[in-house]
Write a protein that holds these residues in place. Structure first.
Motif, PDB file in Angstrom:
ATOM      1  N   LEU A 156       7.629  -7.356   5.086  1.00 29.94           N
ATOM      2  CA  LEU A 156       7.004  -8.315   6.004  1.00 29.94           C
ATOM      3  C   LEU A 156       7.579  -9.713   5.801  1.00 29.94           C
ATOM      4  O   LEU A 156       7.832 -10.427   6.774  1.00 29.94           O
ATOM      5  CB  LEU A 156       5.483  -8.334   5.824  1.00 29.94           C
ATOM      6  CG  LEU A 156       4.729  -9.332   6.698  1.00 29.94           C
ATOM      7  CD1 LEU A 156       4.965  -9.073   8.187  1.00 29.94           C
ATOM      8  CD2 LEU A 156       3.233  -9.285   6.383  1.00 29.94           C
ATOM      9  N   SER A 157       7.827 -10.091   4.576  1.00 25.66           N
ATOM     10  CA  SER A 157       8.416 -11.402   4.292  1.00 25.66           C
ATOM     11  C   SER A 157       9.788 -11.541   4.969  1.00 25.66           C
ATOM     12  O   SER A 157      10.103 -12.587   5.559  1.00 25.66           O
ATOM     13  CB  SER A 157       8.531 -11.599   2.787  1.00 25.66           C
ATOM     14  OG  SER A 157       9.107 -12.836   2.496  1.00 25.66           O
ATOM     15  N   LEU A 158      10.606 -10.485   4.903  1.00 27.27           N
ATOM     16  CA  LEU A 158      11.907 -10.504   5.591  1.00 27.27           C
ATOM     17  C   LEU A 158      11.728 -10.625   7.104  1.00 27.27           C
ATOM     18  O   LEU A 158      12.446 -11.368   7.774  1.00 27.27           O
ATOM     19  CB  LEU A 158      12.693  -9.224   5.290  1.00 27.27           C
ATOM     20  CG  LEU A 158      13.260  -9.058   3.895  1.00 27.27           C
ATOM     21  CD1 LEU A 158      13.862  -7.662   3.739  1.00 27.27           C
ATOM     22  CD2 LEU A 158      14.304 -10.121   3.614  1.00 27.27           C
ATOM     23  N   THR A 208       8.155  -3.141  -1.265  1.00 25.63           N
ATOM     24  CA  THR A 208       6.774  -3.062  -0.800  1.00 25.63           C
ATOM     25  C   THR A 208       6.728  -3.451   0.680  1.00 25.63           C
ATOM     26  O   THR A 208       7.649  -4.102   1.196  1.00 25.63           O
ATOM     27  CB  THR A 208       5.854  -3.992  -1.606  1.00 25.63           C
ATOM     28  OG1 THR A 208       6.216  -5.352  -1.326  1.00 25.63           O
ATOM     29  CG2 THR A 208       5.922  -3.706  -3.101  1.00 25.63           C
ATOM     30  N   LYS A 209       5.636  -3.086   1.315  1.00 29.98           N
ATOM     31  CA  LYS A 209       5.438  -3.496   2.704  1.00 29.98           C
ATOM     32  C   LYS A 209       5.366  -5.017   2.812  1.00 29.98           C
ATOM     33  O   LYS A 209       5.873  -5.596   3.763  1.00 29.98           O
ATOM     34  CB  LYS A 209       4.175  -2.853   3.273  1.00 29.98           C
ATOM     35  CG  LYS A 209       4.312  -1.372   3.491  1.00 29.98           C
ATOM     36  CD  LYS A 209       3.049  -0.798   4.087  1.00 29.98           C
ATOM     37  CE  LYS A 209       3.202   0.693   4.315  1.00 29.98           C
ATOM     38  NZ  LYS A 209       2.041   1.250   5.004  1.00 29.98           N
ATOM     39  N   TYR A 262       8.405  -3.812  12.345  1.00 28.94           N
ATOM     40  CA  TYR A 262       7.052  -4.283  12.032  1.00 28.94           C
ATOM     41  C   TYR A 262       6.008  -3.227  12.386  1.00 28.94           C
ATOM     42  O   TYR A 262       5.149  -2.896  11.558  1.00 28.94           O
ATOM     43  CB  TYR A 262       6.795  -5.583  12.795  1.00 28.94           C
ATOM     44  CG  TYR A 262       5.423  -6.179  12.626  1.00 28.94           C
ATOM     45  CD1 TYR A 262       5.006  -6.705  11.406  1.00 28.94           C
ATOM     46  CD2 TYR A 262       4.548  -6.250  13.705  1.00 28.94           C
ATOM     47  CE1 TYR A 262       3.758  -7.282  11.258  1.00 28.94           C
ATOM     48  CE2 TYR A 262       3.293  -6.834  13.571  1.00 28.94           C
ATOM     49  CZ  TYR A 262       2.895  -7.336  12.350  1.00 28.94           C
ATOM     50  OH  TYR A 262       1.660  -7.907  12.218  1.00 28.94           O
ATOM     51  N   THR A 263       6.082  -2.698  13.600  1.00 30.82           N
ATOM     52  CA  THR A 263       5.058  -1.732  14.012  1.00 30.82           C
ATOM     53  C   THR A 263       5.167  -0.434  13.232  1.00 30.82           C
ATOM     54  O   THR A 263       4.158   0.143  12.837  1.00 30.82           O
ATOM     55  CB  THR A 263       5.121  -1.442  15.528  1.00 30.82           C
ATOM     56  OG1 THR A 263       6.406  -0.944  15.866  1.00 30.82           O
ATOM     57  CG2 THR A 263       4.785  -2.665  16.341  1.00 30.82           C
ATOM     58  N   THR A 264       6.389   0.012  12.966  1.00 26.89           N
ATOM     59  CA  THR A 264       6.591   1.303  12.312  1.00 26.89           C
ATOM     60  C   THR A 264       6.348   1.268  10.811  1.00 26.89           C
ATOM     61  O   THR A 264       5.626   2.112  10.278  1.00 26.89           O
ATOM     62  CB  THR A 264       8.027   1.805  12.581  1.00 26.89           C
ATOM     63  OG1 THR A 264       8.229   1.885  13.996  1.00 26.89           O
ATOM     64  CG2 THR A 264       8.268   3.164  11.966  1.00 26.89           C
ATOM     65  N   PHE A 265       6.942   0.300  10.129  1.00 30.14           N
ATOM     66  CA  PHE A 265       6.934   0.322   8.671  1.00 30.14           C
ATOM     67  C   PHE A 265       5.869  -0.562   8.028  1.00 30.14           C
ATOM     68  O   PHE A 265       5.539  -0.349   6.865  1.00 30.14           O
ATOM     69  CB  PHE A 265       8.322  -0.056   8.139  1.00 30.14           C
ATOM     70  CG  PHE A 265       9.351   0.979   8.475  1.00 30.14           C
ATOM     71  CD1 PHE A 265       9.514   2.102   7.675  1.00 30.14           C
ATOM     72  CD2 PHE A 265      10.135   0.856   9.610  1.00 30.14           C
ATOM     73  CE1 PHE A 265      10.449   3.072   7.995  1.00 30.14           C
ATOM     74  CE2 PHE A 265      11.074   1.814   9.933  1.00 30.14           C
ATOM     75  CZ  PHE A 265      11.231   2.929   9.129  1.00 30.14           C
ATOM     76  N   GLY A 312       1.190  -0.676  -0.686  1.00 28.06           N
ATOM     77  CA  GLY A 312       2.122   0.438  -0.677  1.00 28.06           C
ATOM     78  C   GLY A 312       3.568   0.023  -0.519  1.00 28.06           C
ATOM     79  O   GLY A 312       3.891  -1.132  -0.260  1.00 28.06           O
ATOM     80  N   SER A 313       4.410   1.017  -0.688  1.00 29.57           N
ATOM     81  CA  SER A 313       5.853   0.831  -0.581  1.00 29.57           C
ATOM     82  C   SER A 313       6.355   1.362   0.750  1.00 29.57           C
ATOM     83  O   SER A 313       5.720   2.203   1.382  1.00 29.57           O
ATOM     84  CB  SER A 313       6.564   1.575  -1.715  1.00 29.57           C
ATOM     85  OG  SER A 313       6.216   1.014  -2.952  1.00 29.57           O
ATOM     86  N   VAL A 314       7.524   0.903   1.112  1.00 31.24           N
ATOM     87  CA  VAL A 314       8.197   1.352   2.331  1.00 31.24           C
ATOM     88  C   VAL A 314       8.992   2.608   1.987  1.00 31.24           C
ATOM     89  O   VAL A 314       9.603   2.697   0.909  1.00 31.24           O
ATOM     90  CB  VAL A 314       9.156   0.248   2.844  1.00 31.24           C
ATOM     91  CG1 VAL A 314       9.946   0.720   4.038  1.00 31.24           C
ATOM     92  CG2 VAL A 314       8.376  -1.017   3.169  1.00 31.24           C
ATOM     93  N   ASN A 315       8.992   3.565   2.888  1.00 25.06           N
ATOM     94  CA  ASN A 315       9.822   4.751   2.727  1.00 25.06           C
ATOM     95  C   ASN A 315      11.261   4.313   3.002  1.00 25.06           C
ATOM     96  O   ASN A 315      11.681   4.188   4.153  1.00 25.06           O
ATOM     97  CB  ASN A 315       9.380   5.840   3.698  1.00 25.06           C
ATOM     98  CG  ASN A 315      10.215   7.091   3.627  1.00 25.06           C
ATOM     99  OD1 ASN A 315      11.392   7.069   3.252  1.00 25.06           O
ATOM    100  ND2 ASN A 315       9.615   8.203   4.028  1.00 25.06           N
TER     101      ASN A 315
END
Length: 177
Positions: A20-22, A15-16, A120-123, A81-84
């Motif tokens: 973000l946590s990473l 997930t996004k 961060y900005t992209t995903f 949402g999820s990350v691609n």
């Protein structure tokens, strides 16, 4: 322990918020020395740019690095949402290639911070990698209009195998063609 978040094994689905946590963990591990080394690298890297463009470039990216690192650390938003992951893996592969070609600690620090900010900005934020107002040769700037990030060099840079532009959410600014 992975060297950075880029070295983290990606799960089947992410997930996004998990990404973000990473990123937050990585941002907390940055030190002022890292930011100073990164800033020294892009000042050195910009030495042959025309003076007015160079000064703006250094000012814009120095501010963006500090601001975005702070944004990442303090971001308490929920991103649905999820990350691609296919796109993210390609992004990380390019970052690994850039890291392998780095010529010293300054460039490695720059790449570490740029990777963090660009991820961060992209995903997470789904914003342009370059800050709004970034100036490009020819007097063009990256701008935001009608819900889109308009980049004056998007089409040309997407063909550059070492550019992150193909991952960026911006679109070609047709006024800059």
């Amino acid at each position: 322990m992975p060297e950075s978040f880029v070295d983290t094994a990606l799960k089947e689905k992410m997930t996004k918020d998990e990404l973000l946590s990473l990123l937050k963990r990585e941002a907390r591990n940055l030190h002022m020395k890292d930011i100073m080394l990164a800033t020294a690298f892009f000042q050195e890297d910009a030495q042959f740019m025309p003076k007015g463009y160079r000064d703006d470039y250094i000012k814009t990216f120095s501010k963006a690095f500090f601001t975005r690192i702070k944004d990442i650390k303090e971001d308490e938003n929920h991103y649905p949402g999820s990350v691609n992951l296919e796109k993210l893996r390609g992004f990380f592969k390019l970052l690994d290639e850039q890291k392998a070609g780095a010529k010293g600690d300054r460039e490695l620090c720059f790449l570490r911070i740029a990777s963090l900010v660009a991820t961060y900005t992209t995903f997470i934020r789904e914003e342009s990698i370059h800050p709004i107002g970034t100036k490009f040769p020819g007097g063009f700037t990256l701008r935001f209009h009608d819900g889109e990030y308009l980049c004056p060099v998007k089409d040309r840079q997407e063909k550059n195998p070492s550019a992150l532009c193909r991952f960026c959410v911006s679109v070609q600014d047709e006024d800059a063609v």
